[in-house]
Design a protein around this motif. Sequence first.
Motif, PDB file in Angstrom:
ATOM      1  N   VAL A  31       0.874  -1.181   0.000  1.00  0.00           N
ATOM      2  CA  VAL A  31       0.000   0.000   0.000  1.00  0.00           C
ATOM      3  C   VAL A  31       0.905   1.223   0.000  1.00  0.00           C
ATOM      4  O   VAL A  31       1.673   1.435   0.945  1.00  0.00           O
ATOM      5  N   ALA A  32       0.844   2.023  -1.045  1.00  0.00           N
ATOM      6  CA  ALA A  32       1.708   3.190  -1.180  1.00  0.00           C
ATOM      7  C   ALA A  32       0.991   4.433  -0.667  1.00  0.00           C
ATOM      8  O   ALA A  32      -0.191   4.648  -0.948  1.00  0.00           O
ATOM      9  N   GLU A  33       1.719   5.243   0.092  1.00  0.00           N
ATOM     10  CA  GLU A  33       1.157   6.497   0.600  1.00  0.00           C
ATOM     11  C   GLU A  33       1.547   7.634  -0.340  1.00  0.00           C
ATOM     12  O   GLU A  33       2.720   7.992  -0.460  1.00  0.00           O
ATOM     13  N   GLU A  84      -0.469  12.498   2.942  1.00  0.00           N
ATOM     14  CA  GLU A  84      -1.060  12.175   4.241  1.00  0.00           C
ATOM     15  C   GLU A  84      -2.519  11.758   4.067  1.00  0.00           C
ATOM     16  O   GLU A  84      -3.329  12.507   3.508  1.00  0.00           O
ATOM     17  N   THR A 115      -3.842   7.005  -0.076  1.00  0.00           N
ATOM     18  CA  THR A 115      -3.094   5.787  -0.377  1.00  0.00           C
ATOM     19  C   THR A 115      -3.537   5.183  -1.707  1.00  0.00           C
ATOM     20  O   THR A 115      -4.623   5.488  -2.223  1.00  0.00           O
ATOM     21  N   ARG A 117      -3.100   1.242  -3.985  1.00  0.00           N
ATOM     22  CA  ARG A 117      -2.637  -0.137  -4.018  1.00  0.00           C
ATOM     23  C   ARG A 117      -3.182  -0.832  -5.250  1.00  0.00           C
ATOM     24  O   ARG A 117      -4.173  -0.372  -5.855  1.00  0.00           O
ATOM     25  N   THR A 152     -13.434   6.300  -1.908  1.00  0.00           N
ATOM     26  CA  THR A 152     -12.532   5.335  -2.529  1.00  0.00           C
ATOM     27  C   THR A 152     -12.892   5.197  -4.000  1.00  0.00           C
ATOM     28  O   THR A 152     -14.070   5.190  -4.359  1.00  0.00           O
TER      29      THR A 152
END
Length: 230
Positions: free
Chosen positions: A108-110, A113, A116, A118, A192
Motif C-alpha cells: 500500500v503506497a502512501e 497524508e 493511499t 494499491r 474510494t
Amino acid sequence: MSEGVSAAGRVPSRARWWAIAVVALVVVVVLVVALAGSRGAGREGGALAAPTPSATSTGAVAGATARADDPSGAGSVDGTAPPADPPAAGAPADGGHVPTVTVPIDAVAELAEAVTARLSAVDAVDGEAVQPGEVGGPALRVEIELVNGSTAPLDLRGAVVNLYHGPQQTPATALTEPGGSPLPHGLEAGATATGAFVFAVPADARDDVRVELDVRAVGPVVLFAGAAQR
C-alpha cells in the motif's frame, strides 16, 4: 485740334486698364486667402471630430486581466491576476520535480497524508483487440484502488497508469478489454475509487513487472514492482 482730342482720350482709357488690373489682383489675393482659411478650418474640424476610445466602446475595463478558466471573462479590474486555485491535497508546494518511489507489487503506497494507493488485483487475461491499433493476446488486467482519507478532494483528471515488463522494462501496450475502466475525474474526501487497466504482456515476461501510477496532482510517482501471474 483732332490730335489734342485723341491724346486726351487715350489717358482715361489707360487709367481704366490700370484700375481693372488692380481690381483683378485684389480679387485673386482675396480668393487665395479664403482658400487657405477653409483648408485650415477643415484640418482643425477633422482633428476635433476624431473619436477617442472609451471603456464603454471597447467593452473592456482598463487593466482587466481575463482568466482562461473564468467563464465570465471578467478577470481582475485592478490590473492584477486573480488568485490561483488552491492546490489539491498533497500537491507539491513548489510545483517542482515529482520523485519516483518503488514499492512491492502488493504494498500500500502512501501518496500523501491519508491518501493511499494499491493494486487490488493483477490478473492474467486474454486481451481483446477492440480499438484501432490494438492487438489481442496474453495480457494482464491491473486494478488500482485509491483511498482519499484527507479533508480535501483529489483531482484525478491527469492520472496516468503504465506497465513495464522484462529485463529491459519494455513498455506494455494498453488494451481496452476485457474489463478496462478508467479512474474517475475526481475523488471526494473520505471516498474510494478504483480503475482497471489492461496491458498486453507475454506470459514469459511477467517475472519482473512494474506498474507505474502517476496521479500528478498529489504525491510521488509510484512503481509497484514484482512478479505477476503467468
